[in-house]
Design a protein around this motif. Structure first.
Motif, mmCIF file in Angstrom:
data_model
loop_
_atom_site.group_PDB
_atom_site.id
_atom_site.type_symbol
_atom_site.label_atom_id
_atom_site.label_comp_id
_atom_site.label_asym_id
_atom_site.label_seq_id
_atom_site.Cartn_x
_atom_site.Cartn_y
_atom_site.Cartn_z
ATOM 1 N N LEU A 218 1.457 -40.956 11.507
ATOM 2 C CA LEU A 218 1.570 -42.396 11.401
ATOM 3 C C LEU A 218 1.602 -43.115 12.617
ATOM 4 C CD1 LEU A 218 3.622 -40.807 9.194
ATOM 5 C CD2 LEU A 218 4.049 -43.047 8.179
ATOM 6 N N GLU A 219 0.726 -44.307 12.757
ATOM 7 C CA GLU A 219 0.741 -44.923 13.868
ATOM 8 C C GLU A 219 1.093 -46.367 13.691
ATOM 9 O OE1 GLU A 219 -3.085 -44.662 15.618
ATOM 10 O OE2 GLU A 219 -2.754 -42.476 16.036
ATOM 11 N N ASN A 220 2.049 -46.969 14.266
ATOM 12 C CA ASN A 220 2.465 -48.222 14.088
ATOM 13 C C ASN A 220 2.651 -48.830 12.795
ATOM 14 O OD1 ASN A 220 3.026 -50.856 15.153
ATOM 15 N ND2 ASN A 220 1.207 -51.544 14.858
ATOM 16 N N CYS A 221 3.469 -47.733 11.954
ATOM 17 C CA CYS A 221 3.598 -48.162 10.464
ATOM 18 C C CYS A 221 5.269 -48.731 10.088
ATOM 19 C CB CYS A 221 3.579 -46.976 9.636
ATOM 20 S SG CYS A 221 1.977 -46.352 9.372
ATOM 21 N N ARG A 222 5.415 -49.317 9.120
ATOM 22 C CA ARG A 222 6.713 -49.844 8.664
ATOM 23 C C ARG A 222 7.149 -48.991 7.625
ATOM 24 N NH1 ARG A 222 6.427 -55.145 7.504
ATOM 25 N NH2 ARG A 222 4.244 -54.894 7.465
ATOM 26 N N ASP A 235 4.926 -31.556 8.214
ATOM 27 C CA ASP A 235 4.354 -31.414 9.796
ATOM 28 C C ASP A 235 3.917 -32.928 10.249
ATOM 29 O OD1 ASP A 235 3.139 -31.042 12.042
ATOM 30 O OD2 ASP A 235 1.348 -29.937 11.154
ATOM 31 N N VAL A 236 4.639 -33.474 11.039
ATOM 32 C CA VAL A 236 4.703 -34.813 11.037
ATOM 33 C C VAL A 236 4.669 -35.418 12.699
ATOM 34 C CG1 VAL A 236 7.099 -35.245 10.871
ATOM 35 C CG2 VAL A 236 5.625 -37.105 10.413
ATOM 36 N N ASP A 237 3.734 -36.264 12.697
ATOM 37 C CA ASP A 237 3.707 -37.039 13.949
ATOM 38 C C ASP A 237 3.464 -38.644 13.881
ATOM 39 O OD1 ASP A 237 3.661 -38.076 16.411
ATOM 40 O OD2 ASP A 237 1.345 -37.334 16.966
ATOM 41 N N ALA A 238 4.806 -38.961 13.976
ATOM 42 C CA ALA A 238 5.094 -40.420 13.048
ATOM 43 C C ALA A 238 5.831 -41.392 14.392
ATOM 44 C CB ALA A 238 6.098 -40.392 12.001
ATOM 45 N N ASP A 239 4.896 -42.658 14.318
ATOM 46 C CA ASP A 239 5.389 -43.785 15.112
ATOM 47 C C ASP A 239 5.593 -44.826 14.122
ATOM 48 O OD1 ASP A 239 6.122 -45.832 16.887
ATOM 49 O OD2 ASP A 239 4.053 -46.127 17.450
ATOM 50 N N ILE A 240 7.021 -45.262 13.958
ATOM 51 C CA ILE A 240 7.620 -46.089 12.793
ATOM 52 C C ILE A 240 8.130 -47.405 13.529
ATOM 53 C CG2 ILE A 240 8.821 -46.349 10.631
ATOM 54 C CD1 ILE A 240 8.578 -43.410 10.610
ATOM 55 N N VAL A 256 9.290 -40.775 15.725
ATOM 56 C CA VAL A 256 9.946 -41.915 16.723
ATOM 57 C C VAL A 256 10.141 -43.138 15.713
ATOM 58 C CG1 VAL A 256 9.710 -43.299 18.712
ATOM 59 C CG2 VAL A 256 8.803 -41.114 18.549
ATOM 60 N N ALA A 257 11.176 -43.798 15.751
ATOM 61 C CA ALA A 257 11.652 -45.156 14.877
ATOM 62 C C ALA A 257 12.769 -45.579 15.904
ATOM 63 C CB ALA A 257 11.996 -44.713 13.565
ATOM 64 N N ASP A 258 12.770 -47.191 15.425
ATOM 65 C CA ASP A 258 13.888 -48.033 15.960
ATOM 66 C C ASP A 258 15.125 -47.660 15.560
ATOM 67 O OD1 ASP A 258 11.864 -49.218 17.355
ATOM 68 O OD2 ASP A 258 11.711 -50.945 15.956
#
Length: 280
Positions: A218-222, A235-240, A256-258
């Motif tokens: 996930l790239e730049n998702c909400r 198995d995840v690589d996530a930028d949230i 990674v999330a806020d």
């Protein structure tokens, strides 16, 4: 090319086994298999009311035309279709086809549509009431798309979607090589048991999304607030961007999330159980 203009047909197989034919402002009334076993057909400004009009058709164009509810299962076992500016009111359309392109098409009753098709291009297409759409399809390219209907894109391969709004429970199950850009994907149990799944600039909503996945990016998702219990056994690589309500037992990777409402790592987590969960 022979031209048939301003005529009406009905009954069984009125244009059976024809080729090199242009239909202009033609109506196909009740009956079956009006254009079965045909090739090189062009239909424009036509109305189709009977069942199975285009079966085993090789090379055809349909534009500015209407398929009424009676024209169910209209396009099966055919190849090389270009359809533009059409409305399809009947279910069970497009089965066992190769190389089909739809542009500016509306399908308000799209149940069991697009099954076992390969090499599909959709641009500016809207479908409603669409359970099980895209079952067992491959090589799908979609832009500007709206859909309501559960169990969509199951057992599919090689999907690329741009600018879509998809409201679907159990979407993308058991599928492989999926990339979705700039879209809203709203529906519980999203993409379970799939491989190589990527979402870029997307909004994800409803419970238990993105579980049991090998190769999830996930790239730049909400995530909406209701997208809870995410990533179980994936198995995840996530930028949230923003908050994730809850993460449960991701198998491996990096998230990674806020912020997070809850992080659940319990005795049921699967090995290697080494996913990094990071607050930005």
């Amino acid at each position: 090319m022979q031209i048939i203009k301003d005529q009406e047909f009905e009954g069984e197989r009125p244009l059976y086994h024809t080729s090199d034919l242009i239909l202009d402002n033609v109506t196909i009334h009740a009956g079956e298999s009006a254009l079965k076993e045909t090739r090189n057909i062009e239909a424009r400004n036509c109305r189709f009311e009977g069942k199975y009009p285009f079966w085993i058709t090789d090379g055809f164009k349909i534009s500015d035309s209407l398929f009424t509810e009676g024209a169910r299962a209209a396009l099966w076992y055919s190849n090389d279709l270009v359809m533009k500016n059409c409305r399809i009111e009947a279910p069970k359309m497009f089965r066992d086809m190769k190389r089909l392109s739809l542009e500016n098409v509306e399908i308000p009753d799209a149940g069991e549509t697009l099954w076992h098709c390969d090499d599909i291009k959709l641009n500016n297409v809207k479908v409603d009431n669409a359970p099980y759409i895209f079952m067992h399809c491959s090589n799908i390219r979609i832009d500007n798309y709206e859909q309501t209907g559960n169990y969509s894109f199951q057992y599919c391969r090689n999907i690329e979607i741009h600018n879509a709004k998809i409201y679907s429970k159990d979407a993308f199950w058991n599928s492989e090589n999926i990339t979705v850009y700039d879209s809203e994907i709203i529906g519980e149990y999203l993409a379970w048991h799939s491989k190589n799944v990527k979402f870029v600039n997307c909004l994800i909503g409803e419970t238990q999304p993105l579980c049991y996945i090998d190769g999830l990016v996930l790239e730049n998702c909400r995530f909406r607030e209701d997208a809870d219990l995410a990533f179980e056994y994936s198995d995840v690589d996530a930028d949230i961007r923003g908050k994730v309500t809850s993460v449960k037992n991701p198998r491996t990777g990096r998230i990674v999330a806020d912020s997070y409402g809850e992080i659940i790592l319990d005795e049921n987590i699967k090995q290697p159980a080494n996913c990094q969960i990071i607050t930005r």
